[in-house]
Write a protein that holds these residues in place. Structure first.
Motif, PDB file in Angstrom:
ATOM      1  N   ASN A  71       0.755  -1.252  -0.074  1.00 58.53           N
ATOM      2  CA  ASN A  71      -0.009  -0.074   0.091  1.00 58.53           C
ATOM      3  C   ASN A  71       0.878   1.207   0.321  1.00 58.53           C
ATOM      4  OD1 ASN A  71      -2.519  -1.280   0.052  1.00 58.53           O
ATOM      5  ND2 ASN A  71      -2.072  -2.052   2.369  1.00 58.53           N
ATOM      6  N   ARG A  72       2.127   1.139   0.145  1.00 57.73           N
ATOM      7  CA  ARG A  72       2.961   2.323   0.171  1.00 57.73           C
ATOM      8  C   ARG A  72       2.985   3.119  -1.322  1.00 57.73           C
ATOM      9  NH1 ARG A  72       5.963   6.202   0.775  1.00 57.73           N
ATOM     10  NH2 ARG A  72       8.108   6.018   1.879  1.00 57.73           N
ATOM     11  N   LYS A  73       2.807   4.316  -1.370  1.00 56.79           N
ATOM     12  CA  LYS A  73       2.835   5.109  -2.337  1.00 56.79           C
ATOM     13  C   LYS A  73       3.814   6.135  -2.181  1.00 56.79           C
ATOM     14  CE  LYS A  73      -1.688   3.793  -4.076  1.00 56.79           C
ATOM     15  NZ  LYS A  73      -1.248   2.583  -5.352  1.00 56.79           N
ATOM     16  N   PHE A  74       4.490   6.896  -3.027  1.00 53.35           N
ATOM     17  CA  PHE A  74       5.525   8.086  -2.727  1.00 53.35           C
ATOM     18  C   PHE A  74       4.789   9.387  -2.876  1.00 53.35           C
ATOM     19  CE2 PHE A  74       9.353   5.439  -4.323  1.00 53.35           C
ATOM     20  CZ  PHE A  74       9.409   4.904  -2.911  1.00 53.35           C
ATOM     21  N   SER A  75       4.701  10.317  -2.261  1.00 49.36           N
ATOM     22  CA  SER A  75       4.282  11.523  -2.152  1.00 49.36           C
ATOM     23  C   SER A  75       5.281  12.413  -3.466  1.00 49.36           C
ATOM     24  CB  SER A  75       4.208  12.371  -0.951  1.00 49.36           C
ATOM     25  OG  SER A  75       5.481  12.373  -0.314  1.00 49.36           O
ATOM     26  N   ASP A  76       4.619  13.593  -3.649  1.00 47.06           N
ATOM     27  CA  ASP A  76       5.336  14.616  -4.600  1.00 47.06           C
ATOM     28  C   ASP A  76       6.796  14.866  -3.791  1.00 47.06           C
ATOM     29  OD1 ASP A  76       3.644  14.326  -6.401  1.00 47.06           O
ATOM     30  OD2 ASP A  76       2.451  16.068  -5.750  1.00 47.06           O
ATOM     31  N   SER A  77       6.762  15.051  -2.488  1.00 52.15           N
ATOM     32  CA  SER A  77       7.947  15.458  -1.723  1.00 52.15           C
ATOM     33  C   SER A  77       8.992  14.431  -1.759  1.00 52.15           C
ATOM     34  CB  SER A  77       7.598  16.020  -0.435  1.00 52.15           C
ATOM     35  OG  SER A  77       7.110  15.031   0.397  1.00 52.15           O
ATOM     36  N   GLU A  78       8.468  13.166  -1.579  1.00 51.00           N
ATOM     37  CA  GLU A  78       9.393  11.920  -1.545  1.00 51.00           C
ATOM     38  C   GLU A  78       9.939  11.827  -3.087  1.00 51.00           C
ATOM     39  OE1 GLU A  78       7.771   8.897   1.893  1.00 51.00           O
ATOM     40  OE2 GLU A  78       6.542   9.326  -0.031  1.00 51.00           O
ATOM     41  N   ASN A  79       9.128  11.988  -4.161  1.00 50.81           N
ATOM     42  CA  ASN A  79       9.692  11.842  -5.415  1.00 50.81           C
ATOM     43  C   ASN A  79      10.869  12.834  -5.724  1.00 50.81           C
ATOM     44  OD1 ASN A  79       8.476   9.465  -6.466  1.00 50.81           O
ATOM     45  ND2 ASN A  79       6.312  10.786  -6.748  1.00 50.81           N
ATOM     46  N   ASN A  80      10.482  13.976  -5.008  1.00 50.43           N
ATOM     47  CA  ASN A  80      11.521  15.076  -5.381  1.00 50.43           C
ATOM     48  C   ASN A  80      12.744  14.692  -4.701  1.00 50.43           C
ATOM     49  OD1 ASN A  80      12.118  17.823  -5.969  1.00 50.43           O
ATOM     50  ND2 ASN A  80      12.158  18.293  -3.950  1.00 50.43           N
ATOM     51  N   GLN A  81      12.730  14.068  -3.513  1.00 52.44           N
ATOM     52  CA  GLN A  81      13.878  13.697  -2.781  1.00 52.44           C
ATOM     53  C   GLN A  81      14.570  12.623  -3.341  1.00 52.44           C
ATOM     54  OE1 GLN A  81      12.821  12.300   1.236  1.00 52.44           O
ATOM     55  NE2 GLN A  81      15.042  11.520   1.453  1.00 52.44           N
ATOM     56  N   ILE A  82      13.916  11.623  -4.017  1.00 52.43           N
ATOM     57  CA  ILE A  82      14.431  10.569  -4.767  1.00 52.43           C
ATOM     58  C   ILE A  82      15.319  11.240  -6.135  1.00 52.43           C
ATOM     59  CG2 ILE A  82      14.205   8.555  -6.159  1.00 52.43           C
ATOM     60  CD1 ILE A  82      11.783   8.015  -4.489  1.00 52.43           C
ATOM     61  N   SER A  83      14.557  11.978  -6.615  1.00 57.44           N
ATOM     62  CA  SER A  83      15.234  12.675  -7.877  1.00 57.44           C
ATOM     63  C   SER A  83      16.348  13.331  -7.406  1.00 57.44           C
ATOM     64  CB  SER A  83      14.514  13.646  -8.289  1.00 57.44           C
ATOM     65  OG  SER A  83      14.118  14.910  -7.625  1.00 57.44           O
ATOM     66  N   LYS A  84      16.863  13.732  -6.244  1.00 57.44           N
ATOM     67  CA  LYS A  84      18.038  14.656  -5.988  1.00 57.44           C
ATOM     68  C   LYS A  84      19.172  13.440  -5.709  1.00 57.44           C
ATOM     69  CE  LYS A  84      15.528  18.619  -4.288  1.00 57.44           C
ATOM     70  NZ  LYS A  84      15.324  19.592  -3.407  1.00 57.44           N
TER      71      LYS A  84
END
Length: 408
Positions: A71-84
């Motif tokens: 059930n885990r989904k990434f939020s926009d802030s987490e996606n932004n963190q991954i992208s860095k």
């Protein structure tokens, strides 16, 4: 994950895996909790991993959270963190269970993507998507070459549109590439087997190279090695005979090396139509019978008998190779994946049957795919409907599983 890490190693010029170090620093993360696996790896003593960039390992670990919790989904802030996440230029040893079976050439697009990413100082995520894009581009290039030689059978095209097939072509693994190579090999073989056509040098080299890469990436495709020998016989071609012998010797040499040096304790199951992701992402239920029915319709549309007098033997050969390949799937998994004693073969995955199914698809139509303008239109209508259904199923499944969470 092992495929991604193997591609990274190859991008650094490390074509073979390395032995487990006596002392492990900060790892291996993935299997640290599996003491039994690590003990088997030490006892085996063979190559089982390599030194991987810590930035790439961080990127993998972050995304692995989606596997640990359905059930885990990434939020926009987490996606932004991954992208860095950047390349760290520091490495640590990591185990790559099972990745040592495959000849390095099958990882060429992925390795090129990682090399370009580091060269231009892209972050890890952009390098990863570049690797995925190059895999997809390579698949399209191979399909284009195949269609230039001989139009693929409607059933073969339908197999390429299956959710599992499209998912694999969009992934930086080896399945999409092996599927594309199988389509090209079949087109090369059927074109060369048609004595009414020419047989240029590139055709011989291309067929030998395709079957070599396929057989060293998927052991159950070893029967494909018979194809150059058939062309050598029917064409009375010494060139195809020499290339067939070379491909066979090189393949058997690699397979013996890989079987002797690779350890893989994993067991998994995966459907032919598509259970995606980490075997936890199913299509909506009604798509499974619908797509099976669609495959049957595509097979019926693709049947052609009017060239049977000229191509019955190549067709029969493809059927024999496909059936032998299916038998080898079970034999290989019995020997490498299944604990003994046993009454069941473990680890059989539906995607392993894609290449045998493509061989059978080409045997349905032989040298001719279309029987006239009306049949051509009917074929494209059927394929368009199948492709739309399969793509809808894929998008619904992936969005349901991996769609972004609310912004946090």
């Amino acid at each position: 994950m092992s495929h991604i890490e193997r591609a990274y190693l190859i991008s650094k010029g490390r074509f073979f895996l390395e032995k487990l170090p006596t002392v492990l620093v900060n790892g291996p993360r993935k299997y640290a909790e599996d003491a039994a696996f690590m003990e088997r790896a030490r006892q085996h003593g063979g190559p089982i991993g390599g030194m991987v960039d810590q930035g790439l390992l961080q990127y993998i670990a972050f995304n692995f959270e989606l596997v640990l919790d359905y059930n885990r989904k990434f939020s926009d802030s987490e996606n932004n963190q991954i992208s860095k996440i950047k390349w760290a230029s520091n490495e640590e040893y990591h185990v790559l269970p099972g990745a040592g079976y495959y000849f390095p050439a099958i990882y060429t697009p992925q390795a090129l993507g990682f090399s370009i990413g580091r060269l231009f100082d892209l972050n890890v995520g952009n390098s990863y998507y570049l690797a995925r894009g190059l895999v997809l581009a390579a698949c399209f290039a191979l399909f284009w070459l195949a269609s230039r030689l001989l139009t693929p059978n409607p059933l073969a095209v339908a197999i390429l549109f299956l959710p599992m097939s499209m998912f694999q072509m969009l992934s930086p693994t080896i399945d999409g590439l092996t599927t594309a190579l199988a389509v090209l090999a079949c087109s090369l073989f059927m074109a060369a087997a048609d004595l009414s056509r020419g047989h240029p040098r590139f055709s011989s080299w291309g067929l030998a190279l395709c079957v070599f890469i396929l057989a060293t990436a998927r052991t159950h495709t070893l029967p494909l090695l018979v194809l150059p020998f058939y062309i050598a016989w029917v064409r009375r071609s010494p060139r195809d005979l020499y290339l067939g012998c070379t491909a066979t010797a090189a393949t058997l040499g690699w397979v013996l090396y890989a079987m002797n040096s690779t350890n893989d304790p994993r067991v998994a199951q995966e459907s032919f139509i598509g259970i995606l992701g980490w075997l936890d992402t199913k299509l909506p239920h009604f798509f499974y019978p619908t797509l099976w029915l669609g495959l049957a319709i595509c097979a019926l549309v693709g049947i052609s008998w009017h060239t049977l007098q000229r191509d019955w033997f190549p067709r029969l050969l493809l059927i024999g190779v496909a059936l032998t390949s299916v038998c080898l799937i079970f034999l290989a998994l019995l020997l490498t994946w299944t604990p003994h004693p046993t009454s069941l073969v473990q680890g059989v995955q539906g995607r392993y049957f894609v290449v045998p199914m493509i061989l059978l698809a080409y045997s349905v139509s032989g040298f001719a795919v279309f029987r006239g303008p009306t049949h051509r239109v009917l074929t494209w209508v059927v394929l368009a409907g199948f492709a739309l259904t399969a793509l809808t199923a894929l998008m619904m499944a992936l969005f349901s599983r991996y769609g972004s969470a609310a912004v946090s």
